[in-house]
Design a protein around this motif. Structure first.
Motif, PDB file in Angstrom:
ATOM      1  N   LEU A   1       4.320   2.423   0.025  1.00  0.00           N
ATOM      2  CA  LEU A   1       6.005   2.210   0.013  1.00  0.00           C
ATOM      3  C   LEU A   1       6.738   3.256   0.918  1.00  0.00           C
ATOM      4  O   LEU A   1       7.749   2.733   1.442  1.00  0.00           O
ATOM      5  CB  LEU A   1       6.173   2.489  -1.342  1.00  0.00           C
ATOM      6  CG  LEU A   1       7.771   2.223  -1.836  1.00  0.00           C
ATOM      7  CD1 LEU A   1       8.270   1.027  -1.499  1.00  0.00           C
ATOM      8  CD2 LEU A   1       7.814   2.562  -3.328  1.00  0.00           C
TER       9      LEU A   1
ATOM     10  N   TYR B   1       0.214  -8.449   4.086  1.00  0.00           N
ATOM     11  CA  TYR B   1       1.365  -8.479   5.134  1.00  0.00           C
ATOM     12  C   TYR B   1       1.429  -9.726   5.810  1.00  0.00           C
ATOM     13  O   TYR B   1       2.344 -10.578   5.888  1.00  0.00           O
ATOM     14  CB  TYR B   1       1.299  -7.335   5.955  1.00  0.00           C
ATOM     15  CG  TYR B   1       2.325  -7.406   7.025  1.00  0.00           C
ATOM     16  CD1 TYR B   1       3.565  -6.942   6.745  1.00  0.00           C
ATOM     17  CD2 TYR B   1       2.013  -7.729   8.549  1.00  0.00           C
ATOM     18  CE1 TYR B   1       4.450  -7.059   7.813  1.00  0.00           C
ATOM     19  CE2 TYR B   1       2.860  -7.693   9.457  1.00  0.00           C
ATOM     20  CZ  TYR B   1       4.281  -7.261   9.051  1.00  0.00           C
ATOM     21  OH  TYR B   1       5.154  -7.182   9.907  1.00  0.00           O
TER      22      TYR B   1
ATOM     23  N   ASP C   1       2.804  -6.586  -2.147  1.00  0.00           N
ATOM     24  CA  ASP C   1       1.525  -5.945  -2.755  1.00  0.00           C
ATOM     25  C   ASP C   1       1.038  -6.698  -3.722  1.00  0.00           C
ATOM     26  O   ASP C   1       1.088  -6.613  -4.944  1.00  0.00           O
ATOM     27  CB  ASP C   1       1.867  -4.694  -3.290  1.00  0.00           C
ATOM     28  CG  ASP C   1       0.896  -3.674  -3.689  1.00  0.00           C
ATOM     29  OD1 ASP C   1      -0.525  -4.060  -3.614  1.00  0.00           O
ATOM     30  OD2 ASP C   1       0.984  -2.720  -4.543  1.00  0.00           O
TER      31      ASP C   1
ATOM     32  N   PHE D   1       6.573   1.919   4.547  1.00  0.00           N
ATOM     33  CA  PHE D   1       7.272   0.379   4.523  1.00  0.00           C
ATOM     34  C   PHE D   1       8.675   0.714   4.451  1.00  0.00           C
ATOM     35  O   PHE D   1       9.419   0.186   5.357  1.00  0.00           O
ATOM     36  CB  PHE D   1       6.606  -0.431   3.353  1.00  0.00           C
ATOM     37  CG  PHE D   1       7.186  -1.806   3.640  1.00  0.00           C
ATOM     38  CD1 PHE D   1       6.703  -2.789   4.169  1.00  0.00           C
ATOM     39  CD2 PHE D   1       8.518  -2.162   2.803  1.00  0.00           C
ATOM     40  CE1 PHE D   1       7.485  -3.961   4.371  1.00  0.00           C
ATOM     41  CE2 PHE D   1       9.145  -3.358   2.953  1.00  0.00           C
ATOM     42  CZ  PHE D   1       8.401  -4.114   3.697  1.00  0.00           C
ATOM     43  N   ARG D   2       9.107   1.571   3.456  1.00  0.00           N
ATOM     44  CA  ARG D   2      10.598   1.531   3.241  1.00  0.00           C
ATOM     45  C   ARG D   2      11.050   2.192   4.795  1.00  0.00           C
ATOM     46  O   ARG D   2      12.142   2.090   5.298  1.00  0.00           O
ATOM     47  CB  ARG D   2      11.027   2.870   2.420  1.00  0.00           C
ATOM     48  CG  ARG D   2      12.241   2.632   2.049  1.00  0.00           C
ATOM     49  CD  ARG D   2      12.477   3.595   0.791  1.00  0.00           C
ATOM     50  NE  ARG D   2      11.733   3.273  -0.325  1.00  0.00           N
ATOM     51  CZ  ARG D   2      11.365   4.333  -1.156  1.00  0.00           C
ATOM     52  NH1 ARG D   2      11.181   5.501  -0.998  1.00  0.00           N
ATOM     53  NH2 ARG D   2      10.256   3.921  -2.134  1.00  0.00           N
TER      54      ARG D   2
ATOM     55  N   PHE E   1       8.360  -4.934  -0.790  1.00  0.00           N
ATOM     56  CA  PHE E   1       7.157  -4.081  -0.863  1.00  0.00           C
ATOM     57  C   PHE E   1       6.191  -4.558  -1.931  1.00  0.00           C
ATOM     58  O   PHE E   1       5.151  -4.809  -1.852  1.00  0.00           O
ATOM     59  CB  PHE E   1       7.123  -2.663  -0.554  1.00  0.00           C
ATOM     60  CG  PHE E   1       6.003  -1.819  -0.616  1.00  0.00           C
ATOM     61  CD1 PHE E   1       5.213  -1.611   0.456  1.00  0.00           C
ATOM     62  CD2 PHE E   1       5.247  -1.334  -1.865  1.00  0.00           C
ATOM     63  CE1 PHE E   1       3.847  -0.776   0.487  1.00  0.00           C
ATOM     64  CE2 PHE E   1       4.186  -0.705  -1.935  1.00  0.00           C
ATOM     65  CZ  PHE E   1       3.489  -0.736  -0.752  1.00  0.00           C
TER      66      PHE E   1
END
Length: 194
Positions: free
Chosen positions: A37, A77, A65, A40-41, A61
């Motif tokens: 996370l 993804y 997931d 990704f953030r 995210f």
């Protein structure tokens, strides 16, 4: 690792090359083959409007997931991105439903809808990527509930969500995850030489 999934089929031989390029880009940015996370953030915020998009990034995210293991692998993804690019309107709306159904109970409450709408508004305003909407996040949420909650039980089911969005262009535009908004195309279009 992510759960088994099938990728949307595309015509032409370039799809395999695109997948390979996506994989190379994914591995370059996430050498472990997994993205957390936090990672990704960071990538999402760098590709959009900075910290103003962090709340939306977190919900995307969680939607990516699929197996809820706290990381997104390449299969999770690319399956989502491929579906958002090539999927049918119904597939895209199913994915968007998962985005709004934060507690994953199969129904969207007004507060779940409002939280996502507020995050999207915050990001959109900061980026100036959409024309100013005369409605606030609260007004949009109320309007969507009036139109979609057919049985008036204060939640929107998947069936109500899809049927209502397919029947109403304004609602569909408000609810679909827009790849131009999240700028997913940036890392996918130019992954570098093979």
């Amino acid at each position: 690792m992510g759960q088994a999934a099938t990728l949307p089929c595309r015509r032409g031989g370039t799809y395999v090359m695109e997948l390979y390029q996506w994989f190379r880009k994914f591995i370059k940015e996430c050498p472990s083959g997994l993205i957390t996370l936090h990672e990704f953030r960071r990538h999402f915020c760098e590709g959009t409007v900075g910290t103003e998009s962090a709340e939306y990034a977190e919900q995307i995210f969680r939607t990516l997931d699929n197996n809820e293991d706290g990381v997104v692998d390449f299969r999770e993804y690319v399956t989502a991105i491929s579906m958002l690019v090539e999927g049918s309107p119904m597939e895209k709306l199913r994915w968007s439903f998962k985005l709004y159904d934060k507690d994953k109970d199969g129904a969207i409450t007004r507060s779940e809808m409002l939280e996502i709408m507020q995050a999207v508004y915050k990001m959109s305003v900061a980026a100036s990527i959409t024309q100013p909407n005369p409605l606030t996040a609260e007004e949009c949420t109320n309007r969507i509930f009036v139109r979609l909650d057919k049985d008036k039980n204060a939640v929107i089911t998947l069936d109500e969500f899809i049927e209502g969005a397919l029947d109403d262009e304004w609602i569909r535009e408000m609810l679909e995850c827009d790849l131009h908004t999240v700028k997913v195309e940036r890392p996918l279009k130019n992954p570098g030489p093979l």
